[in-house]
Design an enzyme around this catalytic site. Sequence first.
Site, PDB file in Angstrom:
ATOM      1  N   HIS A 118       0.838  -1.197   0.000  1.00 51.27           N
ATOM      2  CA  HIS A 118       0.000   0.000   0.000  1.00 51.27           C
ATOM      3  C   HIS A 118       0.879   1.255   0.000  1.00 51.27           C
ATOM      4  O   HIS A 118       1.980   1.254   0.550  1.00 51.27           O
ATOM      5  CB  HIS A 118      -0.880  -0.019   1.253  1.00 51.27           C
ATOM      6  CG  HIS A 118      -1.908   1.063   1.289  1.00 51.27           C
ATOM      7  ND1 HIS A 118      -1.722   2.226   2.004  1.00 51.27           N
ATOM      8  CD2 HIS A 118      -3.125   1.166   0.692  1.00 51.27           C
ATOM      9  CE1 HIS A 118      -2.804   2.992   1.856  1.00 51.27           C
ATOM     10  NE2 HIS A 118      -3.658   2.378   1.072  1.00 51.27           N
ATOM     11  N   SER A 318      -8.751 -14.995  -0.510  1.00 50.46           N
ATOM     12  CA  SER A 318      -8.956 -13.573  -0.767  1.00 50.46           C
ATOM     13  C   SER A 318     -10.384 -13.328  -1.246  1.00 50.46           C
ATOM     14  O   SER A 318     -10.994 -14.196  -1.872  1.00 50.46           O
ATOM     15  CB  SER A 318      -7.969 -13.105  -1.841  1.00 50.46           C
ATOM     16  OG  SER A 318      -8.313 -11.808  -2.267  1.00 50.46           O
TER      17      SER A 318
HETATM   18  C1  LIG Z   1      -6.844   0.155   2.641  1.00 48.38           C
HETATM   19  C2  LIG Z   1      -5.484  -0.319   2.925  1.00 48.38           C
HETATM   20  C3  LIG Z   1      -4.615   0.440   3.714  1.00 48.38           C
HETATM   21  C4  LIG Z   1      -4.991   1.809   4.230  1.00 48.38           C
HETATM   22  O1  LIG Z   1      -6.037   1.758   5.124  1.00 48.38           O
HETATM   23  P1  LIG Z   1      -6.871   3.107   5.404  1.00 48.38           P
HETATM   24  O2  LIG Z   1      -7.843   2.664   6.446  1.00 48.38           O
HETATM   25  O3  LIG Z   1      -7.482   3.492   4.099  1.00 48.38           O
HETATM   26  O4  LIG Z   1      -5.919   4.137   5.899  1.00 48.38           O
HETATM   27  C5  LIG Z   1      -3.373  -0.067   3.986  1.00 48.38           C
HETATM   28  N1  LIG Z   1      -2.996  -1.267   3.522  1.00 48.38           N
HETATM   29  C6  LIG Z   1      -3.799  -2.029   2.768  1.00 48.38           C
HETATM   30  C7  LIG Z   1      -3.319  -3.369   2.309  1.00 48.38           C
HETATM   31  C8  LIG Z   1      -5.057  -1.574   2.435  1.00 48.38           C
HETATM   32  O5  LIG Z   1      -5.834  -2.337   1.662  1.00 48.38           O
END
Ligand SMILES: *Cc1c(COP(=O)(O)O)cnc(C)c1O
Length: 382
Positions: A118, A318
């Site tokens: 991410h 998944s």
């Molecule tokens: C959505 C997501 C995030 C970020 O989460 P938020 O709640 O949007 O800040 C981080 N890592 C992964 C793998 C995600 O899917």
Amino acid sequence: MLDRVTKELENFLQLIEQRSQFHAGYPYNLSCDYSAIAKLFGFLLNNAGDPYVEPDFGLHSRKFEQEVLSFFAELYKIPENEFWGYVTAGGTEGNLYGIYLGREIYPDGILYSSEDSHYSISKAARLFRIKHSVVDSQINGEINYDHFEQLISKNHHSPAIINLNIGTTVKGAIDNLDKVLEILARNEIKDYYIHCDAALSGLILPFLDVAPQVNFQKPIDSIAISAKFIGSPLPCGVVLTKKKWVEKVETIIEYIGSKDTTILGSRNGHAPIILWYAMQTRGYAGLAREAKTCIRNAEYLFQQLELREYPCMLNSFSNTVVLQKPSQRLIKKWQLASFENWVHIIVMQNIDREKIDTFIHELILEEGLLNNAKDFQLQAVS
Ligand SMILES: *Cc1c(COP(=O)(O)O)cnc(C)c1O
């Protein structure tokens, strides 16, 4: 004046209701009803400071926050007296916190994360000025272990801060903790910190019988989970880590009468109540049922696409189904996130079989795949 305001809010409500009905591209559980706690929104609640240090300020929900954290600690198999954590503003804050902690423990550490991680992971590297080594991904989104080993062996004198993906954002891939540990051992890296980004799958995998289990019984150091799967009208999440790490870096701030252990100052005090309410009303058993249903429905969507030879992919364990980009009309209507030639549908609680059939039906009509007897059957049903 008031009329105009009321009208504008009403219009917006309608728009959001309509958009919520056809939302399939992002990992948000939209099937939640929190009207039972609506009255609390008439009050200020701010959990600024450490969730375990009672401040002078009284308008907070620490009691609920602590219960939520204990729920996650049990799920992630870390004893009550060994863990620390807090309710965050979301997965991103949990990732920032975990990687920050890794850097505080290993100031000269190198951060390793796959290119499918991410974007909050590279943000953490920039914010905290950590040397960042990006590892190639495999086609399914999982980290490339050979490339990881090459990078690790080249830098075997430096501590390693590793971001492990437990369900990547785009393809829902799970990095294999055991393989990563083997590589660390083979290269004699003893100073390492493993942060797990389990934003979405963190509340799915523990409930699946045969899925790989990532928890504190193995040498992980922190884990970030977002409220995506639980479902919350306010974005939020949880981060868990080992108490011994936090004790190394904490500072006491007299002004708030608490410890400054969190990334943010003011913290949403309603979020812990939302999470607490979800846990009380659904429990482990309810969440487990939901997780299994989402995985089964994702498999169903995948099979329906495969049956029509529509290009698609689904990782094990998944709920993220990757498929070839459909028309712009469908992308807009179903709010699908696209990347290169692909989009994904994330099969959350509100994407049931009926919605899946509707989507497949629309896809068939648009893509001219209507030459299969099964398609007619489907048409008759929907
Ligand atoms: C959505 C997501 C995030 C970020 O989460 P938020 O709640 O949007 O800040 C981080 N890592 C992964 C793998 C995600 O899917």
